[in-house]
Design a protein around this motif. Structure first.
Motif, PDB file in Angstrom:
ATOM      1  N   SER A  13       0.825  -1.221   0.000  1.00 20.64           N
ATOM      2  CA  SER A  13       0.000   0.000   0.000  1.00 20.64           C
ATOM      3  C   SER A  13       0.856   1.267   0.000  1.00 20.64           C
ATOM      4  N   PRO A  14       0.748   2.083  -1.070  1.00 18.08           N
ATOM      5  CA  PRO A  14       1.574   3.300  -1.116  1.00 18.08           C
ATOM      6  C   PRO A  14       1.183   4.344  -0.067  1.00 18.08           C
ATOM      7  N   PHE A  15      -0.117   4.436   0.251  1.00 14.00           N
ATOM      8  CA  PHE A  15      -0.501   5.409   1.279  1.00 14.00           C
ATOM      9  C   PHE A  15       0.020   4.966   2.649  1.00 14.00           C
ATOM     10  N   PRO A  36      -6.619  -7.224   4.733  1.00 13.98           N
ATOM     11  CA  PRO A  36      -6.782  -7.663   3.342  1.00 13.98           C
ATOM     12  C   PRO A  36      -6.698  -6.494   2.360  1.00 13.98           C
ATOM     13  N   THR A  37      -6.341  -6.815   1.112  1.00  9.81           N
ATOM     14  CA  THR A  37      -6.223  -5.764   0.089  1.00  9.81           C
ATOM     15  C   THR A  37      -7.556  -5.502  -0.617  1.00  9.81           C
ATOM     16  N   ILE A  38      -8.520  -6.380  -0.410  1.00  9.42           N
ATOM     17  CA  ILE A  38      -9.861  -6.165  -0.983  1.00  9.42           C
ATOM     18  C   ILE A  38     -10.904  -6.511   0.081  1.00  9.42           C
ATOM     19  N   GLY A  50     -17.089   1.357   8.869  1.00  7.34           N
ATOM     20  CA  GLY A  50     -17.423   1.299   7.446  1.00  7.34           C
ATOM     21  C   GLY A  50     -16.320   1.817   6.546  1.00  7.34           C
ATOM     22  N   TYR A  51     -15.394   2.581   7.101  1.00  6.39           N
ATOM     23  CA  TYR A  51     -14.265   3.061   6.288  1.00  6.39           C
ATOM     24  C   TYR A  51     -13.397   1.850   5.937  1.00  6.39           C
ATOM     25  N   ARG A  52     -13.178   1.628   4.651  1.00  5.60           N
ATOM     26  CA  ARG A  52     -12.523   0.397   4.201  1.00  5.60           C
ATOM     27  C   ARG A  52     -11.086   0.585   3.746  1.00  5.60           C
ATOM     28  N   LYS A  53     -10.678   1.875   3.648  1.00  9.96           N
ATOM     29  CA  LYS A  53      -9.363   2.090   3.045  1.00  9.96           C
ATOM     30  C   LYS A  53      -8.249   1.868   4.062  1.00  9.96           C
ATOM     31  N   ILE A  54      -7.100   1.740   3.520  1.00  7.98           N
ATOM     32  CA  ILE A  54      -5.861   1.527   4.265  1.00  7.98           C
ATOM     33  C   ILE A  54      -4.953   2.692   3.920  1.00  7.98           C
ATOM     34  N   PRO A  55      -4.259   3.306   4.834  1.00  5.40           N
ATOM     35  CA  PRO A  55      -4.013   2.870   6.205  1.00  5.40           C
ATOM     36  C   PRO A  55      -5.017   3.419   7.223  1.00  5.40           C
ATOM     37  N   VAL A  56      -5.026   2.762   8.386  1.00  5.00           N
ATOM     38  CA  VAL A  56      -5.773   3.215   9.559  1.00  5.00           C
ATOM     39  C   VAL A  56      -4.829   3.092  10.750  1.00  5.00           C
ATOM     40  N   CYS A  65      -8.435   7.655  10.513  1.00  2.85           N
ATOM     41  CA  CYS A  65      -8.564   7.246   9.118  1.00  2.85           C
ATOM     42  C   CYS A  65      -7.876   8.245   8.208  1.00  2.85           C
ATOM     43  N   ASP A  66      -7.239   7.752   7.167  1.00  2.00           N
ATOM     44  CA  ASP A  66      -6.619   8.559   6.111  1.00  2.00           C
ATOM     45  C   ASP A  66      -5.205   9.014   6.514  1.00  2.00           C
ATOM     46  N   SER A  67      -4.281   8.810   5.571  1.00  2.00           N
ATOM     47  CA  SER A  67      -2.876   9.125   5.859  1.00  2.00           C
ATOM     48  C   SER A  67      -2.681  10.596   6.232  1.00  2.00           C
ATOM     49  N   GLN A  68      -3.510  11.493   5.687  1.00  2.00           N
ATOM     50  CA  GLN A  68      -3.367  12.920   6.002  1.00  2.00           C
ATOM     51  C   GLN A  68      -3.473  13.148   7.509  1.00  2.00           C
ATOM     52  N   LEU A  69      -4.526  12.595   8.106  1.00  2.29           N
ATOM     53  CA  LEU A  69      -4.740  12.796   9.542  1.00  2.29           C
ATOM     54  C   LEU A  69      -3.780  11.933  10.366  1.00  2.29           C
ATOM     55  N   ALA A 128     -16.021  -1.462  -7.738  1.00  2.00           N
ATOM     56  CA  ALA A 128     -17.068  -1.126  -6.769  1.00  2.00           C
ATOM     57  C   ALA A 128     -16.624   0.055  -5.907  1.00  2.00           C
ATOM     58  N   MET A 129     -15.363   0.067  -5.540  1.00  2.00           N
ATOM     59  CA  MET A 129     -14.860   1.132  -4.658  1.00  2.00           C
ATOM     60  C   MET A 129     -14.897   2.495  -5.347  1.00  2.00           C
ATOM     61  N   SER A 130     -14.689   2.496  -6.656  1.00  2.00           N
ATOM     62  CA  SER A 130     -14.629   3.791  -7.345  1.00  2.00           C
ATOM     63  C   SER A 130     -15.939   4.120  -8.060  1.00  2.00           C
ATOM     64  N   ASP A 263     -13.726  11.200  -2.578  1.00  2.00           N
ATOM     65  CA  ASP A 263     -13.181  10.718  -3.854  1.00  2.00           C
ATOM     66  C   ASP A 263     -13.620   9.281  -4.160  1.00  2.00           C
ATOM     67  N   TYR A 264     -13.041   8.283  -3.532  1.00  2.00           N
ATOM     68  CA  TYR A 264     -13.446   6.898  -3.784  1.00  2.00           C
ATOM     69  C   TYR A 264     -13.514   6.197  -2.436  1.00  2.00           C
ATOM     70  N   GLY A 265     -14.180   5.044  -2.407  1.00  2.00           N
ATOM     71  CA  GLY A 265     -14.373   4.391  -1.104  1.00  2.00           C
ATOM     72  C   GLY A 265     -15.183   5.307  -0.208  1.00  2.00           C
TER      73      GLY A 265
HETATM   74  N1  LIG Z   1      -6.976   9.292   1.096  1.00  2.00           N
HETATM   75  C1  LIG Z   1      -6.578   8.002   1.584  1.00  2.00           C
HETATM   76  C2  LIG Z   1      -6.311   7.056   0.433  1.00  2.00           C
HETATM   77  C3  LIG Z   1      -6.019   5.666   0.888  1.00  2.00           C
HETATM   78  C4  LIG Z   1      -6.047   4.639  -0.228  1.00  2.00           C
HETATM   79  O1  LIG Z   1      -6.473   4.885  -1.366  1.00  2.00           O
HETATM   80  N2  LIG Z   1      -5.599   3.461   0.107  1.00  2.00           N
HETATM   81  C5  LIG Z   1      -5.623   2.339  -0.801  1.00  2.00           C
HETATM   82  C6  LIG Z   1      -4.446   1.433  -0.528  1.00  2.00           C
HETATM   83  S1  LIG Z   1      -2.909   2.274  -0.698  1.00  2.00           S
HETATM   84  C7  LIG Z   1      -6.860   1.519  -0.512  1.00  2.00           C
HETATM   85  O2  LIG Z   1      -7.392   1.583   0.565  1.00  2.00           O
HETATM   86  N3  LIG Z   1      -7.296   0.738  -1.497  1.00  2.00           N
HETATM   87  C8  LIG Z   1      -8.435  -0.086  -1.299  1.00  2.00           C
HETATM   88  C9  LIG Z   1      -8.207  -1.192  -0.325  1.00  2.00           C
HETATM   89  O3  LIG Z   1      -7.082  -1.470   0.069  1.00  2.00           O
HETATM   90  O4  LIG Z   1      -9.183  -1.820   0.052  1.00  2.00           O
HETATM   91  C10 LIG Z   1      -5.357   8.161   2.483  1.00  2.00           C
HETATM   92  O5  LIG Z   1      -4.638   9.160   2.332  1.00  2.00           O
HETATM   93  O6  LIG Z   1      -5.126   7.343   3.368  1.00  2.00           O
END
Ligand SMILES: N[C@@H](CCC(=O)N[C@@H](CS)C(=O)NCC(=O)O)C(=O)O
Length: 307
Positions: A13-15, A36-38, A50-56, A65-69, A128-130, A263-265
């Motif tokens: 995960s780049p974030f 998991p990645t999905i 409900g927030y599904r993105k990574i990182p947390v 939630c979200d790399s910014q915070l 689905a996420m986007s 944006d997405y998710g």
């Molecule tokens: N704005 C978010 C973006 C995070 C993001 O897009 N993460 C990707 C992985 S690097 C993600 O969650 N992809 C979907 C997933 O892993 O389920 C942040 O800065 O943390």
């Protein structure tokens, strides 16, 4: 006893890499929970609501939630060495440059090349996420434009490094380096030959990339996802109720809201406001697996609506 830093992430995960580099700059010790990645993410969703993105990031019963915070919170809790040695807010703005402009180009560069090899369930998940489709064909078509964009944005970084400085702001690495590093790191992990090609023109960027990479990630030990849920359940949030006198919409603690990414998710997360300010909104919610937790989101890039 202070709570451990629990970081929900996965290696590719780049974030997450942004935050891992911040751990490296500050030489922090942290616990890594690999998610998991999905979807489904049965041990993440109870924490976030409900927030599904990574990182947390999880500190006891506080969930960020979200790399910014997350970067802001790490800086607040572990101020030395600072991620903003020049003490300015501008690097936070650069996050949007990296996360939206360059990331879009990096995704197309990577998946335009390997899209055909990506498993079907990954494609379905990302579609689905986007809220659209994941089309290897469309990404392939976008590649020439996106290579141009990627190059143009890399030139901004090259200009910054032109005077021979080691890092974006001078001799110490900081937040601007973290943001600028994410996409070259992503391209390099997925397609090392392509990463090399994109940086050939920019020797100073290449040297800088190696310097940032050498910072490392601090030290970490794995933690199981179930153990992280148990930590949240045992702990009590450290967040305090506070009124936000400048909230442009008059929101106040106790208001029931839903927060979602713009944006997405975009899955909405419902809860009651604990505190908010220009950077952050924290909401209280509960789930059987974790008890009461406070989930924190950035304000920039997130939508808050009344429920
Ligand atoms: N704005 C978010 C973006 C995070 C993001 O897009 N993460 C990707 C992985 S690097 C993600 O969650 N992809 C979907 C997933 O892993 O389920 C942040 O800065 O943390």
């Amino acid at each position: 006893m202070a709570h451990e830093i629990i970081f929900h992430n996965y290696p590719t995960s780049p974030f997450s890499e942004k935050v891992r580099v911040a751990f490296g700059i500050k030489k922090l010790a942290w616990r890594s929970v690999v998610q998991p990645t999905i979807m489904p993410k049965p041990d993440l969703i109870p924490l976030t609501g409900g927030y599904r993105k990574i990182p947390v990031l999880q500190i006891g019963a506080d969930i960020f939630c979200d790399s910014q915070l997350i970067l802001r919170e790490i800086e607040r809790r572990f101020p030395t060495p600072s991620l903003s040695p020049q003490n300015t807010g501008a690097p936070y703005g650069l996050g949007f440059w990296a996360d939206r402009q360059i990331f879009q180009a990096a995704v197309a560069i990577i998946f335009g090349e390997i899209g055909d090899m990506v498993p079907e369930d990954f494609k379905k998940d990302r579609a689905a996420m986007s809220g659209g489709s994941f089309s290897a064909e469309a990404l392939k078509r976008a590649v020439p434009l996106m290579r141009d964009q990627y190059r143009a944005h890399t030139q901004f970084l090259a200009d910054q490094l032109e005077d021979g400085r080691s890092f974006w702001g001078g001799e110490q690495p900081g937040l601007a380096d973290i943001h600028a590093f994410m996409n070259p790191w992503f391209v390099n992990s997925a397609l090392p030959h392509r990463a090399k090609a994109t940086l050939e023109e920019f020797p100073k960027v290449m040297a800088w990339f190696e310097r940032v990479r050498a910072i490392g990630h601090g030290t970490h030990k794995e933690m199981s996802p179930k153990e992280a849920l148990a930590v949240a359940k045992e702990a009590t949030s450290e967040s305090h109720l506070a009124h936000d006198p400048h909230d442009p919409n008059g929101r106040k603690p106790g208001d029931k809201v839903a927060v979602s990414a713009d944006d997405y998710g975009r899955d909405p997360i419902a809860g009651e406001i604990v505190f908010s300010n220009a950077h952050e909104i924290a909401i209280l919610r509960s789930a059987p697996e974790v008890g009461e937790v406070v989930v924190h989101f950035p304000r920039a890039g997130f939508v808050v609506s009344a429920v």
